[in-house]
Design a protein around this motif. Structure first.
Motif, PDB file in Angstrom:
ATOM      1  N   LEU A 105       0.833  -1.203   0.000  1.00  0.00           N
ATOM      2  CA  LEU A 105       0.000   0.000   0.000  1.00  0.00           C
ATOM      3  C   LEU A 105       0.863   1.246   0.000  1.00  0.00           C
ATOM      4  N   LEU A 106       1.938   1.200   0.779  1.00  0.00           N
ATOM      5  CA  LEU A 106       2.862   2.326   0.837  1.00  0.00           C
ATOM      6  C   LEU A 106       3.485   2.556  -0.535  1.00  0.00           C
ATOM      7  N   ALA A 107       3.847   1.458  -1.211  1.00  0.00           N
ATOM      8  CA  ALA A 107       4.451   1.577  -2.534  1.00  0.00           C
ATOM      9  C   ALA A 107       3.493   2.268  -3.497  1.00  0.00           C
ATOM     10  N   ILE A 108       2.220   1.873  -3.462  1.00  0.00           N
ATOM     11  CA  ILE A 108       1.239   2.495  -4.346  1.00  0.00           C
ATOM     12  C   ILE A 108       1.051   3.962  -3.972  1.00  0.00           C
ATOM     13  N   GLY A 109       1.033   4.239  -2.669  1.00  0.00           N
ATOM     14  CA  GLY A 109       0.897   5.619  -2.208  1.00  0.00           C
ATOM     15  C   GLY A 109       2.057   6.474  -2.693  1.00  0.00           C
ATOM     16  N   LEU A 110       3.286   5.971  -2.552  1.00  0.00           N
ATOM     17  CA  LEU A 110       4.460   6.730  -2.987  1.00  0.00           C
ATOM     18  C   LEU A 110       4.456   6.901  -4.497  1.00  0.00           C
ATOM     19  N   PHE A 111       3.999   5.877  -5.182  1.00  0.00           N
ATOM     20  CA  PHE A 111       3.907   5.947  -6.638  1.00  0.00           C
ATOM     21  C   PHE A 111       2.945   7.066  -7.039  1.00  0.00           C
ATOM     22  N   LEU A 112       1.798   7.119  -6.362  1.00  0.00           N
ATOM     23  CA  LEU A 112       0.825   8.178  -6.657  1.00  0.00           C
ATOM     24  C   LEU A 112       1.424   9.546  -6.367  1.00  0.00           C
ATOM     25  N   LEU A 113       2.192   9.620  -5.281  1.00  0.00           N
ATOM     26  CA  LEU A 113       2.844  10.873  -4.909  1.00  0.00           C
ATOM     27  C   LEU A 113       3.701  11.380  -6.074  1.00  0.00           C
ATOM     28  N   CYS A 114       4.362  10.429  -6.749  1.00  0.00           N
ATOM     29  CA  CYS A 114       5.195  10.811  -7.889  1.00  0.00           C
ATOM     30  C   CYS A 114       4.363  11.224  -9.096  1.00  0.00           C
ATOM     31  N   THR A 115       3.151  10.684  -9.208  1.00  0.00           N
ATOM     32  CA  THR A 115       2.390  10.917 -10.436  1.00  0.00           C
ATOM     33  C   THR A 115       1.450  12.116 -10.348  1.00  0.00           C
ATOM     34  N   VAL A 116       1.096  12.536  -9.135  1.00  0.00           N
ATOM     35  CA  VAL A 116       0.108  13.619  -8.998  1.00  0.00           C
ATOM     36  C   VAL A 116       0.485  14.872  -9.812  1.00  0.00           C
ATOM     37  N   PRO A 117       1.754  15.322  -9.781  1.00  0.00           N
ATOM     38  CA  PRO A 117       2.067  16.542 -10.535  1.00  0.00           C
ATOM     39  C   PRO A 117       1.806  16.412 -12.028  1.00  0.00           C
ATOM     40  N   PHE A 118       1.774  15.189 -12.535  1.00  0.00           N
ATOM     41  CA  PHE A 118       1.473  15.000 -13.946  1.00  0.00           C
ATOM     42  C   PHE A 118       0.114  15.604 -14.292  1.00  0.00           C
ATOM     43  N   TRP A 119      -0.786  15.554 -13.324  1.00  0.00           N
ATOM     44  CA  TRP A 119      -2.146  16.042 -13.560  1.00  0.00           C
ATOM     45  C   TRP A 119      -2.300  17.534 -13.266  1.00  0.00           C
ATOM     46  N   THR A 120      -1.181  18.233 -13.046  1.00  0.00           N
ATOM     47  CA  THR A 120      -1.278  19.678 -12.826  1.00  0.00           C
ATOM     48  C   THR A 120      -0.595  20.405 -13.979  1.00  0.00           C
ATOM     49  N   SER A 121      -0.743  21.714 -13.994  1.00  0.00           N
ATOM     50  CA  SER A 121      -0.280  22.506 -15.132  1.00  0.00           C
ATOM     51  C   SER A 121       1.242  22.494 -15.288  1.00  0.00           C
ATOM     52  N   ASN A 122       1.690  22.179 -16.498  1.00  0.00           N
ATOM     53  CA  ASN A 122       3.116  22.193 -16.810  1.00  0.00           C
ATOM     54  C   ASN A 122       3.702  23.589 -16.714  1.00  0.00           C
ATOM     55  N   ILE A 123       2.941  24.560 -17.169  1.00  0.00           N
ATOM     56  CA  ILE A 123       3.467  25.932 -17.192  1.00  0.00           C
ATOM     57  C   ILE A 123       3.723  26.399 -15.761  1.00  0.00           C
ATOM     58  N   ILE A 124       2.753  26.100 -14.895  1.00  0.00           N
ATOM     59  CA  ILE A 124       2.918  26.512 -13.501  1.00  0.00           C
ATOM     60  C   ILE A 124       4.128  25.815 -12.885  1.00  0.00           C
ATOM     61  N   ARG A 125       4.284  24.537 -13.208  1.00  0.00           N
ATOM     62  CA  ARG A 125       5.425  23.820 -12.638  1.00  0.00           C
ATOM     63  C   ARG A 125       6.736  24.393 -13.147  1.00  0.00           C
ATOM     64  N   MET A 126       6.684  24.911 -14.372  1.00  0.00           N
ATOM     65  CA  MET A 126       7.900  25.473 -14.929  1.00  0.00           C
ATOM     66  C   MET A 126       8.240  26.804 -14.273  1.00  0.00           C
ATOM     67  N   ILE A 127       7.227  27.677 -14.195  1.00  0.00           N
ATOM     68  CA  ILE A 127       7.558  28.993 -13.627  1.00  0.00           C
ATOM     69  C   ILE A 127       7.860  28.885 -12.137  1.00  0.00           C
ATOM     70  N   SER A 128       7.488  27.772 -11.533  1.00  0.00           N
ATOM     71  CA  SER A 128       7.753  27.644 -10.109  1.00  0.00           C
ATOM     72  C   SER A 128       9.252  27.539  -9.819  1.00  0.00           C
ATOM     73  N   TRP A 129      10.061  27.402 -10.855  1.00  0.00           N
ATOM     74  CA  TRP A 129      11.509  27.397 -10.612  1.00  0.00           C
ATOM     75  C   TRP A 129      12.053  28.812 -10.425  1.00  0.00           C
ATOM     76  N   ILE A 130      11.288  29.814 -10.825  1.00  0.00           N
ATOM     77  CA  ILE A 130      11.804  31.182 -10.765  1.00  0.00           C
ATOM     78  C   ILE A 130      12.241  31.579  -9.345  1.00  0.00           C
TER      79      ILE A 130
END
Lengths: 292, 296, 368
Positions: A105-130
């Motif tokens: 269950l932990l493995a699936i949870g951690l896996f989801l943790l890695c995948t969640v940002p995929f479902w958010t805006s790429n542009i926002i993730r990019m500018i968040s490096w500023i």
């Protein structure tokens, strides 16, 4: 009970089911590609007007331009660097989740943790490096505070480094998921058998895990390569206009209504992309991999 | 992406015995190395995003970098009231509407295609590779092609025609691929059992296939919504005169240098997280319901 | 047209999936109403395909399938009055035991109250009342099998088709569920057709055992006939319990013939009904393993034994109520004696001992 000759009724049912898919893909994938292909042979008045006809001058112009080589070299550089980093990080993250996390269950949870940002805006993730990479960003602040540097590093943001960082940030997920899938299918008894046979950790990695994750790696590579080669906004924003890739130049061309040359360059890029992808596809039956 | 759902199905998830890291006792040194790598990766994944969420809550003196200058909702108000930041509210509305339409169409078409691809049929490879092509083709080029096509046909490009189609060419391949992963866990004998018991084709679909695949269908919807809601490259040349939200963000990155940009990032990410949370919650709920009814 | 009886006739049934090779190749068979019929054969012999054709999940390439006097080719399973119990059961994973069993009634449009009443009655019949609200995943293998049986039986079929129904169970449960299947069959009074690859299962259950090989029926008959009187080498070897020996006919005299062997005097075999045997033919014969008696050299042969094969003991396996002794009596074939435990331990043999294998002459049978 596989039949080599599919009965006509099954063919009809199959086509009926995929016909809506085809009805979308033909006008919105096949037709646009053909339009771009056609436009690449058209002449232009230079103000966005297209003159139907057949000329190779657009291709000649693109191929003769010294800029083209530079653009392709830059694109290849970004692609290769991104591929290497996403592959290394993605492989080991997947490896950790599959082989080292004991609780499923932990493995699936951690896996989801890695995948969640995929479902958010790429542009926002990019500018968040500023706020991190900027001249007055956290990293420069930290380095200055520790005394490691005396001048803020300019190279962090609006540079090729920033472009690669943004790519790796966005695309590692595309490596993790397919590799995770392949690895999860490795029968753990195989590894136990290898240990019994005296294989070292390195042997297991080299002889079992890597070969059996190959299809996942291939699938991830297709995603990463095609996205980096087709991208323009990461290059545009993160390089601060300092670098360009094939598609970002295409974007500029379109901006100044240079449709035919843009189309010619797009057609060339597509050919390169098709060549790369089919090269990868030779090593893995993607359909079998996905439908299994 | 498919693993997310297939593993949420909980049926045959990765085996529990970890040979390299024995299931009990001392962990090898590699565990600690890889665990550190994993932690660093997750930190790098979320760290920057969290930074801009924090910075979006500065007051009017706020800038684009740390340190924080005060705390307020100033930039959120600014976002929806200032003309110079563009039509945020309108694009927001459009994006949500468009995403809902895309989701519905993606779910229906992906489900049907998933059914179709269960059996081989003549020409199936053509459709399959057309789909892969649509997935890997540079979005901007496809978008331009679609835009030119509409121009040539004398149609007006708008978010609910050309952009809708352009987005579907992106969400459908994902939807169908997810359906593939979900379908691979579906036992064809269930269809035969339903037929054997007298169910018609439609009854089989409604009473067996759809409920069995429900978690996967929710996942397809999640992909449809979020991919459309965040889609940018394909919409750029196809959305016509009215912007979708990512296009609005794009134009802001080019000319707005205030924390408004971060505020917009915070808002749009909250929406994404609500959708992700609702979808994953629904999937877990379906699984739980199936599990708990058993104890009755 | 309604089908009222469960008698089945297969006439020239063929099935080909690729248009080249026949998986089922001209099968003719009659199964009486209310019979328990077992199809047995190695995997790939076409037995499951026959079952699926009777069920209506495959159409025959050629031939007729007649149930209750009507050709059912092209009809849906419900019209055929057949029901199938699938291998590993194919229970709907999202439905409870009750809803699984009520499924057939639901798709027929019965009201909720009616179908739940009927389902509960059926649940009681298969003794699953306390599990009615469970999901299939929460049941044991035996319970799942009972649900599958109930789900099929609620359609009131005339024929129940079972595809390897016991293969998912462990040994002990298999024996128990075997009895339950037989009990259900008698209670329902309908035809059962059961596909298996386990010989013991077939002969324990069936009124009619059908042995298949490569799409053809090799022998069909009562369990005891097929086991004790196999038609040919294939059936004898597949059903087990027989030693099959091969040899050239040395002479034919009256009611018996003699097979040339290394043994002095050869092997004497009664002719029985098989009259067309002449000198020089190569013939297979069968001797049941439990008919073989082992005698130490020098001892007198028991009465009625005319053949004795000198042989060496190759291996000995203790089986509980008997002992399996493997011998090198014939050069190319396996030769085994099942010696009753008491007899064996009265004078235990060891590997390497030399013995004479013998049997009462009339127990040897020529094969086709």
């Amino acid at each position: 009970m596989q039949s080599s000759q599919t009965p006509p009724r099954a063919n009809l049912a199959g086509w009926l089911c995929v016909s809506p898919l085809v009805a979308v893909l033909v006008p919105f994938f096949v037709a646009p590609i053909l339009v771009v292909l056609a436009a690449s042979f058209f002449a232009t008045d230079g103000f966005g007007g297209l003159t139907p006809g057949f000329t190779l001058s657009n291709y000649i112009e693109v191929l003769h331009s010294a800029l083209t080589l530079k653009l392709y070299l830059a694109t290849i550089k970004f692609t290769v660097l991104t591929w290497i980093f996403t592959l290394i990080i993605g492989f080991f993250v997947a490896y950790f989740l599959v082989f080292h996390v004991r609780n499923q269950l932990l493995a699936i949870g951690l896996f989801l943790l890695c995948t969640v940002p995929f479902w958010t805006s790429n542009i926002i993730r990019m500018i968040s490096w500023i706020p991190l990479l900027g001249k007055e960003g956290l990293i420069n602040q930290a380095l200055l505070a520790t005394g490691a540097i005396h001048q803020p590093l300019e190279v962090l943001l609006f540079s090729d480094l920033a472009v690669v960082i943004a790519y790796v940030h966005q695309l590692t997920i595309f490596m993790i998921v397919p590799i995770f899938n392949s690895m999860a299918r490795i029968d753990k008894k195989l590894i136990e058998a290898a240990i019994d046979a005296g294989a070292s950790r390195f042997d297991i990695m080299r002889l079992i895990v890597v070969p059996m994750s190959k299809s996942g790696i291939a699938l991830g590579t297709i995603f990463v390569v095609s996205i980096v080669m087709g991208d323009f906004f990461v290059v545009k924003v993160m390089s601060g206009g300092g670098s360009a890739s094939v598609v970002s130049a295409f974007y500029e061309d379109v901006g100044v209504l240079q449709y035919p040359t843009a189309a010619a360059s797009a057609v060339l890029l597509t050919l390169v992309l098709v060549a790369v992808v089919s090269l990868i596809l030779r090593t893995v039956d993607i359909r079998q991999e996905i439908t299994r | 992406m498919s693993a997310v759902l297939t593993d949420m199905q909980g049926a045959v998830a990765p085996a529990t015995t970890k040979a390299i890291a024995p299931s009990r006792g001392q962990r090898p040194w590699t565990f600690y190395v890889l665990a550190s790598l994993f932690t660093l990766y997750v930190l790098a994944l979320y760290g920057p995003m969290i930074c801009i969420y924090i910075l979006s809550f500065q007051d009017i003196r706020g800038g684009l970098v740390f340190p924080m200058k005060g705390h307020s909702l100033h930039w959120f108000v600014d976002l929806f009231t200032q003309v110079r930041t563009g039509d945020v509210k309108g694009s927001f509305d459009r994006s949500i509407k468009l995403a809902v339409i895309v989701t519905i169409i993606t779910v229906v078409i992906s489900f049907l295609a998933g059914l179709g691809f269960r059996r081989r049929f003549a020409g199936d490879a053509v459709v399959f590779y057309m789909m892969i092509g649509s997935l890997v083709a540079p979005g901007l080029v496809l978008g331009l092609g679609t835009g030119l096509l509409f121009q040539a046909l004398g149609l007006n490009a708008s978010w609910y025609t050309s952009a809708l189609g352009a987005q579907l060419s992106w969400t459908l391949p994902f939807g169908v691929l997810v359906m593939f992963a979900v379908m691979s866990r579906y036992n064809r004998a269930w269809d035969e059992a339903a037929y054997d018991l007298g169910a018609s084709r439609w009854q089989t679909i409604w009473l067996v296939i759809v409920p069995v695949l429900a978690p996967g269908i929710v996942a397809v919807a999640l992909f449809g919504f979020t991919l459309s809601y965040d889609e940018f490259a394909r919409s750029l040349q196809t959305a016509g005169s009215l912007n979708t939200l990512p296009l609005e963000i794009w134009s802001m990155t080019l000319n707005v240098t205030s924390p408004s940009l971060y505020a917009l990032g915070t808002v749009t990410t909250i929406i994404s997280f609500i959708v992700i949370g609702a979808s994953l919650g629904t999937i877990v709920l379906i699984q739980k319901k199936r599990g708990s009814r058993a104890k009755g | 047209m309604t089908i009222e009886r469960g008698d089945i006739e297969l006439a020239g049934v063929c099935k080909s999936f690729d248009g080249v090779t026949n998986v089922v190749d001209g099968v003719n068979l009659k199964i009486a109403d209310g019979a328990y019929c077992c199809f047995i054969g190695p995997s790939g012999c076409g037995k499951t395909t026959i079952l699926r054709m009777i069920a209506g999940h495959e159409d025959p390439t050629a031939g007729e399938i007649v149930i209750g006097g009507q050709n059912v080719v092209g009809l849906a399973p419900v019209q055929r009055r057949t029901a199938m119990m699938f291998q590993s059961y194919a229970l709907f994973p999202h439905l409870t035991v009750r809803d699984n069993i009520a499924f057939a009634l639901r798709v027929r449009g019965l009201s909720k109250a009616d179908r739940l009443r009927a389902a509960d009655a059926m649940i009681e019949k298969v003794r699953l009342t306390s599990f009615a609200d469970r999901l299939p995943a929460q049941l044991s293998g035996g319970q799942q099998q009972r649900v599958a049986l109930a789900r099929a039986a609620i359609t009131e079929p005339r024929v129940l088709l079972l595809d390897e129904p016991l293969s998912a169970l462990d040994e002990q449960l298999r024996v128990q569920m075997r009895q339950e299947l037989r009990r259900m069959q008698q209670e329902l009074g309908i035809t059962f057709i059961h596909v298996t690859h386990t010989q013991l299962e077939a002969i324990a259950l069936a009124d009619l055992v059908v042995v298949m090989e490569q799409g053809r029926i090799k022998q069909a008959g009562r369990a005891r006939d097929v086991y004790a009187h196999p038609h040919d080498r294939y059936v004898a070897e597949f059903m087990g319990g027989q030693n099959v020996l091969s040899g050239r006919v040395e002479k034919v005299n009256g009611a018996s013939f003699v097979l040339a062997q290394a043994a002095p005097g050869g092997i004497e075999v009664p002719l029985q009904a098989r009259a067309k045997i002449s000198v020089g033919d190569t013939v297979d014969i069968a001797v049941r393993r439990d008919d073989v008696t082992l005698v130490r050299p020098g001892q007198a042969l028991p009465a009625g034994c005319s053949t004795s094969l000198p042989s060496r003991v190759l291996a000995i396996e203790y089986q509980g109520y008997f002992v399996k002794v493997m011998l090198d009596a014939v050069p190319d074939d396996e030769f085994v004696a099942y010696v009753p435990e008491k007899t064996f331990f009265a004078d235990p043999l060891n590997v390497g001992d030399v013995v004479l294998a013998t049997w009462t002459t009339d127990r040897a049978r020529p094969l086709a």
